[in-house]
Design an enzyme around this catalytic site. Structure first.
Site, mmCIF file in Angstrom:
data_model
loop_
_atom_site.group_PDB
_atom_site.id
_atom_site.type_symbol
_atom_site.label_atom_id
_atom_site.label_comp_id
_atom_site.label_asym_id
_atom_site.label_seq_id
_atom_site.Cartn_x
_atom_site.Cartn_y
_atom_site.Cartn_z
ATOM 1 N N ASP A 1 -54.330 -38.396 -42.220
ATOM 2 C CA ASP A 1 -53.007 -38.165 -42.773
ATOM 3 C C ASP A 1 -52.676 -36.674 -42.714
ATOM 4 O O ASP A 1 -53.512 -35.822 -43.052
ATOM 5 C CB ASP A 1 -52.990 -38.653 -44.222
ATOM 6 C CG ASP A 1 -51.667 -38.441 -44.905
ATOM 7 O OD1 ASP A 1 -50.686 -39.067 -44.491
ATOM 8 O OD2 ASP A 1 -51.621 -37.634 -45.856
ATOM 9 N N GLU B 1 -52.360 -37.968 -37.489
ATOM 10 C CA GLU B 1 -50.929 -37.917 -37.761
ATOM 11 C C GLU B 1 -50.566 -36.451 -37.513
ATOM 12 O O GLU B 1 -50.844 -35.590 -38.366
ATOM 13 C CB GLU B 1 -50.610 -38.316 -39.203
ATOM 14 C CG GLU B 1 -49.115 -38.310 -39.482
ATOM 15 C CD GLU B 1 -48.772 -38.608 -40.934
ATOM 16 O OE1 GLU B 1 -47.731 -39.248 -41.181
ATOM 17 O OE2 GLU B 1 -49.534 -38.197 -41.835
#
Length: 706
Positions: free
Chosen positions: A344, A380
């Site tokens: 993330d 990401e």
């Protein structure tokens, strides 16, 4: 319990060896560390860790067995302006805890200052309000479990949520719905296998905290991007609470999925923790060694440098934070047997100074690590800081969520002008992003929908977000969704609009699953899942976000269509090439490995790529032009295909290209006809130079017969 031996500074955390447990905690700033042991009734016993070696406090307690709850109290300086926040009145979680018991009860006690006076010192004991670390039993019978190592180009990733996918499934026993055992239930495994996915990518399962602000509104942190324990499976997803049972249950889930031929990828949040900004609670890292674990503002260390939008960022410039991340990754691979990670806001892990640096120490550590470097690593590739959008900017070994793929495909199918050129690039694997540094099409994790944003159904049903249930006056969530509601905002009884919406969903699935790269499907998109226009359900731990398996029965055609596309991809290596197209002639035919054509069968001209309005486009994929060999060294040869994409609102008469491309064709997929999932007599026998009608807003896939 009062007898404590010196023990060892390695490994960090609580390590049970069959006779007792070694406890080890890093803190450079601590002057004294108390180990706090808790009985079943909550009685606390405090024992000073006797040794300090290489900045690690440690001790060994005989007869301390799995299930023992514990925490730490760290004595040391409290000077927030200097970045020092030790407070022995606060019970702290072990950063290396393998299991965590209980939840936090929010109150003044969890904070090191008095509300309304950030400069004060709060000496209230937080233990009654705090979660506990738990000693675990590391032993587990993995039997013959082993890494599956499914190649990227053969992978189809299914992004899912442990609770959301199972909580409403009528065929899963109620006592295991929403748990690791529920995800491993034969009903779920059978569904995954029938769909054809090869990996489940689990939204955060590291222990996370439910924010006090959400709880006050009657909401919860559903997504889980609020980590407090990087080694501990979230206890809320365990079917049995207590004694660290979530560890064994998680391992059993992984073992069951592996046995069924599916990998397990974890969505991990190493960019920040649940302790928040300078006004946040003292739960663990902040009270142990604030400046080692968190990035502080250089000229005023009471504040946190934040590139995540959550209040703090882990200090990847410090050796201890880097060790924590790498130890956690290795643990999940070696002890929990997971197959990869999706990072993330990964750009924040590359910020050694201020800008994102592909030569950052974190990348070096991952690259040289013999364990972590061998699993799937998915970034990401952005954060919220300056220069944080880094799609295409990660180093070799990494794959990336391709946000440009998502945006381009959405724009193409909503009829945005000027998208043809970029659509062609994204469909062909995004060589403009990944080829320059030697990466291949698999570097692109292609997706149209993910957890963050509209579901696939909502993407074709809403132009605007409808997030009122989140209690933020609809100000949260992305406002530019690149969506098209097909004429009516939200629910409608119009058969024409409903039919078009279903067709648009099939268009997105066909584009996604037949593009070069690695496809990722968000759970429930193939089941018609809706969030009623809410594009930010991070706090909606309820039926708004959970998969509704009862209503999914109304979308069986869509589910079968998705499964058929996955089978088509699996059956034909042409759709999952390991190398980029060259656009060059193949063999003696003089036909390129890929050719972009106009609907009249002629090659695209430069002016065609910039035409105004929604334009249909044809792509020829040459099955004779795959520059790869199989495991036995034999050249890979496949059928050739024509794909016609028509985003326009009018039908297109498509002229099949000349005979050198193929003398006869059959339609194998037509998104305007969802029941056409395989060749049929009525779909075949189309001759070179002949015509075929492509319906408005549709994709047709034709296979060369000879």
């Amino acid at each position: 319990m009062s007898t404590i031996w010196p023990g060892s500074p390695y490994p960090l955390g609580a390590t049970y060896d069959g006779g007792g447990t070694n406890f080890a905690l890093f803190s450079e700033v601590a002057e004294r560390v108390e180990l706090c042991l808790f009985d079943e009734d909550g009685t606390e016993t405090r024992i000073d860790l006797p040794e300090r070696e290489a900045l690690v406090w440690h001790g060994y307690l005989p007869r301390i067995v799995p299930g023992q709850r514990y925490g730490y109290r760290v004595h040391g300086p409290y000077d927030p302006g200097a970045g020092l926040r030790c407070n022995p009145n606060k019970l702290l979680l072990d950063p290396y805890a393998k299991a965590i018991d209980g939840e936090y009860t929010w109150g003044q006690e969890l904070f090191s200052y008095n509300f309304g006076d950030p400069g004060s010192f709060n000496d209230a004991d937080s233990a009654p309000n705090a979660a506990r670390s738990v000693v675990i039993n590391p032993f587990f019978d993995w039997a013959n479990d082993r890494p599956l190592r499914i190649p990227y180009h053969e992978s189809v990733i299914y992004e899912t949520h442990v609770k959301g996918i199972t909580e409403r499934h009528p065929d899963i026993p109620e006592d295991v719905r929403g748990t690791y055992s529920g995800l491993a239930h034969p009903v779920m495994i059978d569904y995954f296998k029938k769909l054809g996915v090869t990996a489940v990518e689990l939204m955060p399962v590291h222990q996370f905290v439910h924010d006090s602000g959400l709880l006050e509104k009657g909401l919860r942190n559903y997504w889980g991007y609020n980590t407090i324990g990087f080694f501990a499976p979230h206890n809320g997803y365990a079917s049995f609470q207590g004694h660290g049972s979530q560890v064994q249950e998680f391992k059993s889930m992984v073992k069951a999925l592996h046995r069924a031929g599916m990998e397990v990828i974890l969505d991990v949040v190493y960019n920040h923790t649940a302790e928040g900004n300078h006004l946040g609670p003292t739960l663990s890292f902040r009270g142990i060694d604030n400046a080692a674990y968190y990035r502080l503002v250089d000229d005023d260390k009471q504040y946190y440098y934040d590139t995540t939008g959550t209040g703090n960022s882990l200090n990847v410039r410090h050796h201890e934070s880097l060790r924590l991340i790498m130890d956690s990754l290795r643990y999940w691979v070696t002890e929990m047997h997971v197959d990869g990670f999706r990072f993330d806001l990964a750009a924040s892990l590359a910020r050694e100074f201020h800008s994102v640096d592909r030569l950052a120490a974190f990348f070096d550590l991952v690259n040289q690590d013999p364990i972590v470097s061998q699993v799937k690593l998915i970034a990401e590739p952005w954060d919220v800081g300056d220069g944080g959008y880094q799609v295409g900017g990660f180093p070799p070994l990494w794959t990336e969520w391709n946000g440009k793929y998502r945006d381009t495909v959405r724009d193409f199918w909503r009829g945005e002008p000027g998208t043809l050129g970029e659509f062609a690039s994204r469909f062909a694997g995004s060589s403009d992003l990944y080829e320059v540094d030697g990466r291949r099409p698999i570097a692109s994790i292609n997706f149209v929908v993910a957890h963050d944003g509209f579901t696939l159904t909502d993407l074709v049903s809403y132009n605007e977000k409808h997030n009122d249930a989140n209690g933020e006056d609809n100000n949260d969530g992305e406002s530019h969704n690149r969506s098209w509601n097909t004429g009516v905002e939200g629910p409608t009884d119009s058969p024409e609009i409903l039919a078009l919406r279903e067709q648009q969903k099939r268009n997105f699935l066909a584009t996604l699953l037949l593009s070069q790269g690695v496809p990722m499907i968000a759970h429930g998109d193939e089941l018609g899942r809706t969030q009623q226009g809410n594009n930010n359900v991070y706090c909606q731990d309820n039926e708004l976000s959970w998969v509704d398996w009862e209503s999914a029965r109304d979308h069986e055609v869509l589910t079968r269509f998705a499964a058929a596309l996955i089978r088509l991809r699996a059956d034909h290596p042409l759709f999952r090439r390991r190398r980029f197209f060259r656009g060059e002639p193949v063999g003696d035919s003089g036909v390129e490995d890929i050719a972009w054509l106009r609907p009249d069968g002629r090659p695209m001209e430069p002016s065609d790529w910039t035409a105004d309005g929604a334009q249909a486009i044809v792509v020829f994929l040459n099955g004779q032009g795959i520059p790869e060999s199989d495991a036995l060294g034999e050249a890979i040869v496949d059928d050739s295909f024509l794909l016609v994409f028509n985003p326009a609102g009018e039908a297109v008469e498509c002229t099949l290209p000349e005979a050198e491309y193929g003398r006869a064709w059959e339609v194998v997929v037509d998104t305007a006809d969802p029941l056409l999932l395989a060749p049929s007599e009525t779909a075949g026998n189309l001759k070179a130079g002949g015509g075929v009608t492509i319906e408005p807003h549709s994709v047709a896939v034709l296979r060369c017969k000879y």
